[in-house]
Write a protein that holds these residues in place. Structure first.
Motif, PDB file in Angstrom:
ATOM      1  N   HIS A   1      -3.911   9.159  -2.872  1.00 55.68           N
ATOM      2  CA  HIS A   1      -5.197   9.800  -2.576  1.00 55.68           C
ATOM      3  C   HIS A   1      -6.255   8.740  -2.273  1.00 55.68           C
ATOM      4  CE1 HIS A   1      -8.309  12.858  -2.679  1.00 55.68           C
ATOM      5  NE2 HIS A   1      -9.005  12.103  -3.525  1.00 55.68           N
ATOM      6  N   ALA A   2      -6.296   7.663  -3.070  1.00 60.36           N
ATOM      7  CA  ALA A   2      -7.292   6.606  -2.877  1.00 60.36           C
ATOM      8  C   ALA A   2      -7.092   5.902  -1.534  1.00 60.36           C
ATOM      9  CB  ALA A   2      -7.215   5.605  -4.023  1.00 60.36           C
ATOM     10  N   LEU A   3      -5.829   5.658  -1.154  1.00 55.09           N
ATOM     11  CA  LEU A   3      -5.558   5.004   0.119  1.00 55.09           C
ATOM     12  C   LEU A   3      -5.999   5.872   1.297  1.00 55.09           C
ATOM     13  CD1 LEU A   3      -2.035   3.507  -0.635  1.00 55.09           C
ATOM     14  CD2 LEU A   3      -4.061   2.202   0.029  1.00 55.09           C
ATOM     15  N   ARG A   4      -5.729   7.165   1.214  1.00 53.62           N
ATOM     16  CA  ARG A   4      -6.127   8.059   2.319  1.00 53.62           C
ATOM     17  C   ARG A   4      -7.641   8.156   2.418  1.00 53.62           C
ATOM     18  NH1 ARG A   4      -7.401  13.320   2.721  1.00 53.62           N
ATOM     19  NH2 ARG A   4      -6.759  13.811   0.577  1.00 53.62           N
TER      20      ARG A   4
ATOM     21  N   LEU B   1       4.785   6.710   4.191  1.00 53.28           N
ATOM     22  CA  LEU B   1       3.419   6.616   3.689  1.00 53.28           C
ATOM     23  C   LEU B   1       2.981   5.156   3.585  1.00 53.28           C
ATOM     24  CD1 LEU B   1       3.514   9.427   0.999  1.00 53.28           C
ATOM     25  CD2 LEU B   1       1.923   9.303   2.923  1.00 53.28           C
ATOM     26  N   ALA B   2       3.875   4.290   3.123  1.00 51.17           N
ATOM     27  CA  ALA B   2       3.551   2.863   3.036  1.00 51.17           C
ATOM     28  C   ALA B   2       3.293   2.297   4.428  1.00 51.17           C
ATOM     29  CB  ALA B   2       4.684   2.112   2.345  1.00 51.17           C
ATOM     30  N   ARG B   3       4.109   2.691   5.406  1.00 48.05           N
ATOM     31  CA  ARG B   3       3.905   2.221   6.776  1.00 48.05           C
ATOM     32  C   ARG B   3       2.578   2.718   7.331  1.00 48.05           C
ATOM     33  NH1 ARG B   3       9.603   3.181   7.368  1.00 48.05           N
ATOM     34  NH2 ARG B   3       9.171   5.273   8.152  1.00 48.05           N
ATOM     35  N   ALA B   4       2.274   3.980   7.115  1.00 46.80           N
ATOM     36  CA  ALA B   4       1.041   4.562   7.651  1.00 46.80           C
ATOM     37  C   ALA B   4      -0.198   3.903   7.061  1.00 46.80           C
ATOM     38  CB  ALA B   4       1.013   6.073   7.385  1.00 46.80           C
ATOM     39  N   HIS B   5      -0.164   3.612   5.757  1.00 43.83           N
ATOM     40  CA  HIS B   5      -1.325   3.019   5.096  1.00 43.83           C
ATOM     41  C   HIS B   5      -1.357   1.497   5.230  1.00 43.83           C
ATOM     42  CE1 HIS B   5      -2.706   6.761   3.540  1.00 43.83           C
ATOM     43  NE2 HIS B   5      -1.720   6.936   2.695  1.00 43.83           N
ATOM     44  N   GLY B   6      -0.259   0.918   5.727  1.00 50.67           N
ATOM     45  CA  GLY B   6      -0.233  -0.520   5.917  1.00 50.67           C
ATOM     46  C   GLY B   6      -0.188  -1.315   4.623  1.00 50.67           C
ATOM     47  N   VAL B   7       0.522  -0.787   3.623  1.00 49.98           N
ATOM     48  CA  VAL B   7       0.643  -1.482   2.336  1.00 49.98           C
ATOM     49  C   VAL B   7       2.115  -1.613   1.973  1.00 49.98           C
ATOM     50  CG1 VAL B   7      -1.585  -0.614   1.518  1.00 49.98           C
ATOM     51  CG2 VAL B   7       0.502   0.652   0.976  1.00 49.98           C
TER      52      VAL B   7
END
Length: 201
Positions: A17-20, A59-65
């Protein structure tokens, strides 16, 4: 499942949630990036759905983490950061910090002029500082425009409409510090609002 494993999984939702929220995108937009449904994403963020590897990877790929950041993997004693470039909107972004939140460091490679995904100035909360490593940079801030070369730096409030891109036919490489929620990204607490573009010492 052990208690520690349950605690790790319980913390995934708030981190997602925090990343989005940090990226300022909707569940629908994230669904388009990951192939997961908005309903699934909502349940993951609220802790009503136990995450699987097949869900965490996109999700990791999308957020770049790194994936480790999503599950808060315990430290292994290795202080090295394993660089994982992320390509988004024509840019290559290399995260140089592992933690979520606070001041973030990145290496950003902008494509040659004319290949940018957009030249529309953007605004968002935060404060940014960048240093030009290679190439030349065109920097638009409000009604002003600057051109910076290798060894020059700029700082600015990201609530001011801004755009950064290469100014030549070669890629431009920048080292960037970004502080969310208006947090200044380097030690200049008394600097006035706006930008200060200058040569680095």
């Amino acid at each position: 499942m052990t208690r520690s494993e349950q605690d790790v999984l319980a913390g995934v939702g708030p981190r997602l949630h925090a990343l989005r929220r940090k990226r300022g995108i909707t569940l629908a937009a994230l669904a388009g990036e990951t192939g997961l449904t908005a309903s699934t994403l909502s349940r993951l963020e609220n802790g009503r759905l136990r995450p699987t590897l097949e869900q965490l990877l996109p999700l990791a790929r999308a957020h770049g983490v790194p994936l480790d950041d999503l599950v808060a993997a315990p430290p292994t004693g290795d202080p090295r950061i394993h660089l994982r470039p992320v390509r988004r909107f024509g840019l290559t972004v290399v995260p140089l910090t592992r933690r979520v939140g606070g001041v973030q460091a990145f290496k950003v490679v902008y494509p040659p002029a004319g290949r940018a995904h957009t030249t529309t100035p953007q605004t968002h909360d935060g404060y940014e500082w960048f240093y030009v490593l290679n190439g030349r940079v065109r920097f638009v801030l409000g009604d002003e425009e600057f051109e910076l070369g290798a060894g020059e730096a700029a700082e600015f409030d990201t609530r001011t409409p801004h755009w950064i891109g290469s100014a030549g036919d070669q890629p431009a490489e920048l080292f960037t510090l970004f502080g969310p929620e208006g947090e200044r990204a380097h030690l200049a607490p008394n600097a006035p609002p706006g930008a200060a573009a200058r040569s680095a010492p």
